[in-house]
Design an enzyme around this catalytic site. Structure first.
Site, PDB file in Angstrom:
ATOM      1  N   GLU A  16       4.764   1.496   2.879  1.00 52.28           N
ATOM      2  CA  GLU A  16       4.252   2.311   2.102  1.00 52.28           C
ATOM      3  C   GLU A  16       3.048   1.299   2.507  1.00 52.28           C
ATOM      4  O   GLU A  16       2.969   0.250   1.804  1.00 52.28           O
ATOM      5  CB  GLU A  16       4.455   2.735   0.639  1.00 52.28           C
ATOM      6  CG  GLU A  16       6.215   2.631   0.172  1.00 52.28           C
ATOM      7  CD  GLU A  16       5.533   4.764  -0.115  1.00 52.28           C
ATOM      8  OE1 GLU A  16       4.251   4.752  -0.060  1.00 52.28           O
ATOM      9  OE2 GLU A  16       6.544   4.479  -0.323  1.00 52.28           O
TER      10      GLU A  16
ATOM     11  N   CYS B 246      -5.037   0.648  -3.395  1.00 52.57           N
ATOM     12  CA  CYS B 246      -4.509   1.612  -1.749  1.00 52.57           C
ATOM     13  C   CYS B 246      -5.063   3.440  -2.002  1.00 52.57           C
ATOM     14  O   CYS B 246      -4.787   3.876  -1.091  1.00 52.57           O
ATOM     15  CB  CYS B 246      -2.559   1.558  -0.937  1.00 52.57           C
ATOM     16  SG  CYS B 246      -1.886   2.131  -2.444  1.00 52.57           S
TER      17      CYS B 246
END
Ligand code: NAD
Length: 535
Positions: free
Chosen positions: A293, A327
């Site tokens: 990720e 993020c």
């Protein structure tokens, strides 16, 4: 196994700090953390096969809000410790991997329940170690609890073998088995939630796991590790291995005995891990699975008819919550047509009103960045963008300038679309704003991006919203709300393109990545057994 786990998952509620009782809980936990700090601070060591390992490579962690304060020290593991952890986890597969899935799920559930009991203490440590504000730290803990309870429940769904089809004379069973030893490599920005989520997902599926937390947040990961053992996780199922990414992280990735790497972090490191995991050292028994990720460069589109009140709130919270170090954070703002000037004017005013304050302050919305390295990198980036027009830059109060890693919120306007500030992940409190001629052009600009993690649209035009649903290429699209704060189960989280490979965390497909599916087909038309041949 608690009945509560069967199809009953509910997100852990976030604490309402306007209630005195909730404030008191965190204040008293902060006081306890303070007294530990005053008597020398927290200490973390690697834990391998239940043994605490001390080393001579000791890393000191200071509070990002006040860098004079040492929160604690971590003994960083060396390459040889990584080898010990791997060998412990290889032998652990024989026991933990064979435990019934219901027992594994019960232990993972227990970890979540223990975290719920100790939530204030965990929140307090995150505030001091990572510089998260109260609200952000509380959400981090709540998400960690959610991961435990949700994945435990998911395992109950996936655990039982099932018949694929009813056919005469043949039985076909489909079931899952663990992959093996899983290296869990975590970032600092969700220091508990992501480290915990990736670890418990690996464990509940019957893998053994080695957690390599981020260098910056090894102390909270150590609290998680201790709590996991307390919940009944056997020593050989799990090792806690703090250390340097390039050293122990790399050793885990390159080991022939590691079957899977689950990584959350930056794009360069993620790509390096994928590359390295694809080369096969002698003794490796299969292809390594990598779940990675990675980053984002997330855009919010503000349409001409957007509700500005909602949009201002959504942009501020998405771009400047935890000083932009998510993020999922908004770092590109694309404003359609005539909304550009009035929206920027209001956003500029709201941004200058933001108060920069230490994370310790219960009222703080906007605290420091995580460390000196981030501070220098982001400050230099802002200072070097002399070719850009600054719309607004907030202020860091004089009293805080020398005490912590504070960076004022900054918005650039009319940013050229090929400028690095518009294209590359900054991971800090910086927005690049541009004007689009039309909604369709706004979508084209938003999609012209290496990443595809989160995105948002503020609009009251149903046609535009429908177009955005199909055309806005992001893993998590948010409409008329902020673009951070995905909830486990309700909003499974993750992206594509250079935002990563793998199924969404906190979603139905996530655990499947940690297991090998198998099918067994048996011809049941046989005429009987031959027991005497076995004797
Ligand atoms: P990072 O890539 O610097 O570090 C992540 C982890 O990798 C750390 O534990 C580090 O020690 C380790 N590491 C570093 N080099 C390594 C190597 N060569 N081999 C093995 N391990 C190594 O990232 P960070 O600064 O901790 O986190 C910020 C990044 O994480 C941002 O890019 C952010 O977008 C991303 N992130 C993504 C998600 C998501 O869900 N997509 C969530 C949180 C953070």
């Amino acid at each position: 196994m608690s009945q509560a786990l069967r199809n009953s998952f509910k997100n852990e509620p976030l604490k309402d700090f306007s209630l005195e009782e909730n404030r008191r809980g965190v204040l008293s936990a902060l006081a306890q953390v303070e007294s530990i700090i005053r008597s020398g601070g927290f200490t973390a060591t690697p834990i391998i096969d239940g043994r605490l390992i001390t080393t001579s490579d000791i890393s000191t962690r200071t509070d990002p809000s006040n860098t004079q304060v040492v929160v604690g020290k971590t003994h960083f593991a060396r390459t040889e410790d990584a080898a010990l952890a791997i060998s412990s986890c290889v032998s652990g597969l024989k026991t933990w991997g064979r435990r019934p899935y219901t027992e594994r799920a019960a232990i993972i559930e227990k970890i979540g329940l223990l975290m719920r009991e100790r939530a204030n203490a965990l929140t307090a440590l995150i505030i001091r170690e990572a510089g998260k504000t109260w609200r952000e730290a509380d959400a981090d803990v709540a998400e960690a609890i959610d991961f435990c309870l949700y994945y435990a429940e998911e395992m109950l769904r996936l655990g039982p073998p099932h018949l694929t089809e009813r056919v005469l004379g043949e039985e076909n069973h489909y079931f899952y088995q663990p992959r093996g030893v899983v290296a869990v490599i975590a970032p600092w920005n969700f220091p508990l939630a992501i480290a915990c989520g990736m670890t418990v997902a690996a464990l509940v599926c019957g893998n053994t796991a080695i957690l390599k937390p981020s260098e910056q947040t090894s102390l909270i990961a150590h609290e998680f590790a201790k709590l996991a053992y307390e919940a009944g996780l056997p020593a050989e199922a799990f090792s806690y291995l703090p250390g340097r990414g390039e050293e122990v992280g790399r050793a885990l990735v390159e080991s022939p005995d590691v079957s899977m790497i689950v990584f959350t972090g930056s794009r360069p490191v993620g790509l390096e891990i994928i590359r390295s995991a694809s080369s096969v050292p002698p003794g490796q028994i299969g292809i390594k699975k990598v779940v990675a990720e990675l980053g984002g460069k997330n855009a919010i589109i503000v349409d001409e008819d957007a509700d500005f009140d909602d949009a201002i709130r959504g942009v501020l919270q998405s771009a400047f919550g935890f000083a932009g170090q998510k993020c999922s954070a908004c770092s590109r703002l694309i404003i359609v047509g005539d909304a550009y000037e009035p929206f920027l004017a209001r956003l500029a005013a709201a941004t200058s009103d933001l108060v920069v304050s230490p994370a310790l302050d219960p009222a703080s919305f906007y605290g420091p960045v995580v460390d000196q390295e981030s501070h220098t990198r982001i400050t230099n980036l802002i200072a070097s963008a002399t070719d850009l027009t600054t719309l607004v830059q907030g202020t860091v109060p004089e009293t805080l300038r020398e005490t912590g890693w504070y960076i004022p919120p900054t918005i650039f306007r009319d940013v050229p679309l090929n400028h690095p500030v518009f294209r590359e992940e900054i991971f800090g409190p910086v927005i690049a704003a541009v004007q689009a001629k039309s909604f369709n052009e706004a979508l084209t600009i938003a999609n012209d991006c290496a990443y595809a993690l989160t995105g948002g649209v503020f609009s009251r035009n149903p046609e535009h919203l429908e177009i955005a649903k199909t055309e806005f290429q992001v893993g998590n699209l948010y409409i008329n709300r902020g673009i951070t704060g995905a909830l486990v189960c309700r909003q499974p989280f993750g992206g594509f393109k250079f935002s990563g490979v793998g199924s969404k965390a906190g979603g139905k497909d996530y655990l499947l990545q940690f297991m090998e599916p198998r099918t067994i087909t048996e011809n049941t038309m046989r005429r009987g057994f031959t027991p005497d041949l076995n004797s």
